[in-house]
Design a protein around this motif. Structure first.
Motif, mmCIF file in Angstrom:
data_model
loop_
_atom_site.group_PDB
_atom_site.id
_atom_site.type_symbol
_atom_site.label_atom_id
_atom_site.label_comp_id
_atom_site.label_asym_id
_atom_site.label_seq_id
_atom_site.Cartn_x
_atom_site.Cartn_y
_atom_site.Cartn_z
ATOM 1 N N LEU A 1 0.833 -1.189 0.000
ATOM 2 C CA LEU A 1 0.000 0.000 0.000
ATOM 3 C C LEU A 1 0.872 1.244 0.000
ATOM 4 C CD1 LEU A 1 -1.826 -2.318 1.245
ATOM 5 C CD2 LEU A 1 -3.058 -0.493 2.426
ATOM 6 N N HIS A 2 0.485 2.226 -0.818
ATOM 7 C CA HIS A 2 1.149 3.523 -0.850
ATOM 8 C C HIS A 2 0.123 4.591 -0.487
ATOM 9 C CE1 HIS A 2 4.652 1.890 -3.136
ATOM 10 N NE2 HIS A 2 3.727 1.077 -3.635
ATOM 11 N N GLY A 3 0.486 5.499 0.405
ATOM 12 C CA GLY A 3 -0.431 6.566 0.783
ATOM 13 C C GLY A 3 -0.165 7.057 2.186
ATOM 14 N N PRO A 4 -0.929 8.040 2.639
ATOM 15 C CA PRO A 4 -0.647 8.714 3.911
ATOM 16 C C PRO A 4 -1.187 7.974 5.133
ATOM 17 C CG PRO A 4 -2.502 9.763 2.844
ATOM 18 C CD PRO A 4 -2.022 8.714 1.886
ATOM 19 N N LEU A 5 -0.931 6.675 5.238
ATOM 20 C CA LEU A 5 -1.316 5.944 6.438
ATOM 21 C C LEU A 5 -0.450 6.385 7.617
ATOM 22 C CD1 LEU A 5 -1.667 2.272 5.086
ATOM 23 C CD2 LEU A 5 -3.460 3.981 5.361
ATOM 24 N N THR A 6 -1.012 6.332 8.820
ATOM 25 C CA THR A 6 -0.256 6.599 10.036
ATOM 26 C C THR A 6 -0.365 5.374 10.939
ATOM 27 O OG1 THR A 6 -2.068 7.510 11.353
ATOM 28 C CG2 THR A 6 -0.927 9.026 9.854
ATOM 29 N N SER A 7 0.286 5.441 12.086
ATOM 30 C CA SER A 7 0.240 4.307 13.012
ATOM 31 C C SER A 7 -1.187 4.012 13.464
ATOM 32 C CB SER A 7 1.131 4.582 14.220
ATOM 33 O OG SER A 7 0.725 5.773 14.880
ATOM 34 N N ALA A 8 -2.059 5.025 13.439
ATOM 35 C CA ALA A 8 -3.449 4.817 13.856
ATOM 36 C C ALA A 8 -4.197 3.877 12.923
ATOM 37 C CB ALA A 8 -4.180 6.160 13.933
ATOM 38 N N HIS A 9 -3.709 3.690 11.696
ATOM 39 C CA HIS A 9 -4.383 2.826 10.719
ATOM 40 C C HIS A 9 -3.817 1.403 10.691
ATOM 41 C CE1 HIS A 9 -4.799 6.969 8.825
ATOM 42 N NE2 HIS A 9 -6.039 6.608 9.068
ATOM 43 N N LEU A 10 -2.746 1.143 11.422
ATOM 44 C CA LEU A 10 -2.024 -0.124 11.285
ATOM 45 C C LEU A 10 -2.536 -1.142 12.305
ATOM 46 C CD1 LEU A 10 1.599 1.203 10.685
ATOM 47 C CD2 LEU A 10 -0.280 0.886 9.052
ATOM 48 N N TYR A 11 -3.524 -1.917 11.914
ATOM 49 C CA TYR A 11 -4.109 -2.938 12.787
ATOM 50 C C TYR A 11 -3.468 -4.297 12.487
ATOM 51 C CZ TYR A 11 -7.703 0.172 14.537
ATOM 52 O OH TYR A 11 -8.358 1.206 15.165
ATOM 53 N N ASP B 1 9.012 3.518 2.251
ATOM 54 C CA ASP B 1 8.033 4.582 2.056
ATOM 55 C C ASP B 1 6.657 4.029 1.721
ATOM 56 O OD1 ASP B 1 8.510 3.592 -0.431
ATOM 57 O OD2 ASP B 1 8.891 5.531 -1.401
ATOM 58 N N ALA B 2 6.411 2.751 2.009
ATOM 59 C CA ALA B 2 5.119 2.124 1.739
ATOM 60 C C ALA B 2 4.738 1.249 2.930
ATOM 61 C CB ALA B 2 5.192 1.304 0.449
ATOM 62 N N PHE B 3 3.717 0.419 2.736
ATOM 63 C CA PHE B 3 3.234 -0.477 3.787
ATOM 64 C C PHE B 3 2.967 -1.845 3.177
ATOM 65 C CE2 PHE B 3 2.194 3.805 4.920
ATOM 66 C CZ PHE B 3 2.470 3.880 6.274
ATOM 67 N N VAL B 4 3.250 -2.886 3.940
ATOM 68 C CA VAL B 4 2.982 -4.236 3.477
ATOM 69 C C VAL B 4 1.791 -4.790 4.249
ATOM 70 C CG1 VAL B 4 4.593 -5.304 5.109
ATOM 71 C CG2 VAL B 4 3.950 -6.528 3.031
ATOM 72 N N PHE B 5 0.890 -5.437 3.519
ATOM 73 C CA PHE B 5 -0.297 -6.072 4.094
ATOM 74 C C PHE B 5 -0.259 -7.558 3.774
ATOM 75 C CE2 PHE B 5 -4.460 -7.928 3.196
ATOM 76 C CZ PHE B 5 -5.149 -7.694 4.375
ATOM 77 N N VAL B 6 -0.488 -8.381 4.795
ATOM 78 C CA VAL B 6 -0.642 -9.820 4.601
ATOM 79 C C VAL B 6 -1.949 -10.235 5.265
ATOM 80 C CG1 VAL B 6 0.311 -12.118 4.972
ATOM 81 C CG2 VAL B 6 1.856 -10.172 4.609
ATOM 82 N N GLY B 7 -2.872 -10.707 4.463
ATOM 83 C CA GLY B 7 -4.144 -11.190 4.982
ATOM 84 C C GLY B 7 -4.157 -12.707 5.007
ATOM 85 N N THR B 8 -4.660 -13.274 6.107
ATOM 86 C CA THR B 8 -4.695 -14.731 6.274
ATOM 87 C C THR B 8 -6.059 -15.145 6.808
ATOM 88 O OG1 THR B 8 -2.340 -14.688 6.838
ATOM 89 C CG2 THR B 8 -3.561 -16.708 7.342
#
Length: 716
Positions: free
Chosen positions: A269-279, A291-298
């Motif tokens: 994911l690329h965009g203005p996410l902050t720690s408040a969005h990281l569940y 400069d991005a975020f990695v998501f792994v869904g299981t």
């Protein structure tokens, strides 16, 4: 030197910022018009008014209209916010009214003695709460105006609180001058203060550009909603060009195979996410990587979860079994429906699955942007993901099953595959699991990207990232290393809009300023229009078939009722007192509705309601008068509210599973279409069966290729 005004400090200590005599209220009185832009696209307009009575009392009003589309279907929402202050400058009342397709929600707070009485009306139910009188005064509402007074400089700051009736409490606000720049205003270079304001309870930031005379030129809320000063005719020039579903989605270059059944999914994911969005929990991993975020869904395994029986009364989850303003889980109707659905089922996991399936099978999916609550959805049984989830949570809590709302992104297949904003739910069955009643998923699939937990007031944290997210589907065999995000720090800066020159209407005075930042109601409306839009697209893929219904009796009754409303001779024997009252009001107002139609200001939409039209020269000339426009809006609001109440009562009295509010609306819309005369403005049906009936009629033959689903036409 930095000047900080503390909330409860005596007003006399800060004369420049707080002394009431500094205000020339007569100069501040008047109105200003603003265009509303969502992610750069025109989406509506607002008018700000300040009036000063002879006794010195003051009223501040904001009337905002949003006109957008969802996959071509028009969505209208009106939010009216009003604050009234007495001659002593103390708060007298504050209200928020939201008008949308499902009806009107009103939050009204008034000072009575030493208390404030808050009344909230939603879904046909009204609640009342008595609270301590807040300390708010006119000085709080105009703090920003004082902030840019004589001697203002970078670093000056004010802190204050405003009572927000939708929140049911005073909400803290802090405003600070962070810069001074020169901007063109009415063709002249103008000194402008850049003011950053934080709504503390919502964790939302606003940037305001304010001239030295106190005129607010522009507000930018959470980087996605802009209010820009414009002449009235420019502000009101809105053409439903912004499709909030597509414009806010994160499209992908390659489709995700088997999105509903796969066991895992990896994304960047690329965009203005902050720690408040990281569940991070049993089903998802989301963390910063460069400069991005990695998501792994299981897909979680529930085999090891010990069975729990209802009601669950664990202290740690008790909060999620209690009723709230929007989740009225103690209402008898919700309690009775939960018992009916579950019967003797007491196993928490099994009960959750039964409630999920019932909501999926019984709530008709429609495009909608509304202020949803569980009780109203139980009555209408229609809506998008917000209505599905809020009803599921209400039924779960009514059954003693801890539940809460969740929001984020979900992958949607089709011609425009991508991740769309969506809402679902969580329940506690011994551990928290995600449930999606919109898709009938007792365990939500791996394409759900959770970004916030909680009700609508928590979900406003999504505003800064809506329309700003890009997503890549990664090699499913490669799990990138990830590092925690820095608390509160965005991963990437949001691209700034180019500076536009604000304009005031010719003849408008100077120095008028909107209150303390964007009104809370406008922020909530933006949230409703963006989040609820995300799953409007889902209705194309998952509307449930219903058993055929014999509508003969309903249509026959509709003919008699419409004759009666139009002034037909002879009494109509209403089968209930409520229906009689609704009919009496509609019959009394009928001549006013006809008069507006004759001025070409009013049309009949395809859901059985009237729509204020301004697309002809006759209508524009008539509505150009503000007094006539306000009266027309009042008539339309009252007419639609009474029609909605009538349709609900008809559906209730029929007491048939397939005769829902939507079915009644369809029947009456069809009848009104057939009764309309030449030149009348009508909206053609979107329902395939109804549209084919029109095409096969004499009207359809006259329209030919113009007989298009959902089109507004003037009858030949």
């Amino acid at each position: 030197m930095k000047k900080v005004t503390l909330l409860m400090v005596s007003l006399s200590l800060f004369p420049r910022l707080l002394a009431a005599q500094d205000f020339d209220l007569d100069k501040l009185a008047g109105e200003e018009w603003y265009g509303l832009y969502m992610n750069g696209q025109k989406s509506g307009y607002a008018v700000e008014r300040m009036t000063v009575a002879d006794d010195g009392s003051v009223a501040l009003e904001e009337d905002a209209r949003f006109h957008t589309t969802m996959m071509g279907v028009k969505q209208d929402m009106r939010i009216v916010s009003k604050r009234e202050y007495g001659p002593d400058r103390r708060l007298l009342s504050v209200s928020e009214q939201i008008d949308e397709a499902s009806g009107t929600s009103l939050f009204d707070a008034r000072i009575e003695g030493d208390s404030l009485v808050l009344r909230a009306s939603m879904g046909g139910a009204t609640t009342e709460k008595t609270l301590p009188r807040p300390d708010e005064s006119l000085e709080d509402a105009l703090k920003q105006h004082r902030l840019v007074g004589d001697g203002a400089s970078v670093g000056d700051e004010v802190r204050y609180s405003l009572f927000e009736p939708m929140l049911g409490k005073e909400s803290g606000v802090v405003s600070r001058i962070v810069g001074v720049e020169e901007r063109p205003f009415e063709g002249v270079p103008t000194k402008v203060f850049r003011i950053e304001t934080r709504m503390i309870d919502l964790n939302i930031d606003t940037v305001s550009y304010v001239a030295e005379d106190g005129t607010t030129l522009e507000d930018v809320v959470a980087g996605m909603l802009t209010m820009r000063l414009e002449p009235e005719e420019v502000a009101r020039d809105v053409h439903y060009s912004n499709d909030v579903i597509v414009s806010n989605a994160a499209m992908v270059d390659e489709p995700v195979p088997d999105p509903r059944t796969r066991d895992s999914l990896k994304l960047r994911l690329h965009g203005p996410l902050t720690s408040a969005h990281l569940y991070n929990d049993e089903r998802q991993f989301l963390a910063a990587q460069g400069d991005a975020f990695v998501f792994v869904g299981t897909r979680p395994a529930l085999d090891g979860v010990a069975p729990r029986r209802l009601p669950i009364e664990d202290e740690g989850v008790a909060e999620w079994t209690r009723p709230t303003l929007f989740i009225q889980s103690e209402e008898p109707a919700l309690v009775a429906k939960a018992r009916e659905i579950l019967g003797e089922e007491a196993d928490a996991a099994a009960a959750s699955a039964k409630l999920c399936t019932w909501v999926y099978e019984n709530v008709r999916t429609t495009f909608s942007a509304r202020l949803s609550n569980a009780l109203e959805v139980l009555g209408s049984l229609e809506g998008d993901c917000t209505e599905h989830s809020v009803l599921f949570v209400g039924l779960a809590r009514a059954a003693g099953l801890p539940a809460r709302e969740v929001a984020g992104l979900i992958y949607v297949e089709g011609a425009k595959p991508g991740f769309y904003f969506h809402q679902w739910a969580k329940v506690w069955i011994g551990q928290w699991i995600d449930v999606d009643p919109t898709f009938n998923q007792p365990v939500a699939d791996v394409t759900h990207i959770k970004l916030v937990e909680g009700d609508l007031f928590k979900q406003v944290q999504l505003l800064p990232i809506i329309g700003q997210i890009r997503i890549e589907v990664l090699d499913q065999d490669a799990v990138p290393e990830a590092a925690p995000a820095a608390p509160g720090e965005p991963a990437a800066a949001v691209e700034q809009e180019p500076v536009h020159e604000p304009q005031r209407a010719q003849g408008a005075g100077g120095g008028r300023m909107r209150g303390a930042g964007v009104a809370f109601g406008v922020v909530m409306a933006a949230m409703l229009l963006t989040l609820t839009a995300g799953c409007g697209l889902l209705s194309k893929y998952r509307n449930k078939p219903t058993a055929p219904t014999d509508l003969g009796a309903l249509e026959s009754q509709a003919e008699r009722i419409l004759d009666h409303i139009a002034g037909g001779a002879g009494p109509f024997d209403a089968p209930s007192l409520d229906m009689g009252e609704h009919l009496a009001r509609l019959r009394k107002r009928h001549s006013q509705v006809v008069a507006l139609k004759e001025e070409h200001c009013l049309g009949e939409d395809n859901r059985g309601y009237v729509d204020l039209r301004c697309d002809s020269d006759e209508a524009k000339a008539y509505l150009d008068d503000t007094k006539r426009e306000n009266e027309a809006q009042r008539i339309v609001a009252a007419e639609n509210e009474d029609r909605k109440d009538l349709y609900r009562e008809i559906a209730r009295l029929r007491d048939e599973a397939n005769v829902t509010l939507t079915v009644v609306e369809r029947v009456y819309a069809r009848k009104r279409l057939l009764r309309a005369g030449p030149g009348a403005a009508v909206q053609l049906p979107e329902n395939a069966e109804d549209l084919e009936a029109v095409r096969a009629s004499e009207l359809g033959r006259k329209l030919g290729s113009d007989c298009v689903a959902g089109a507004w036409i003037a009858l030949p």
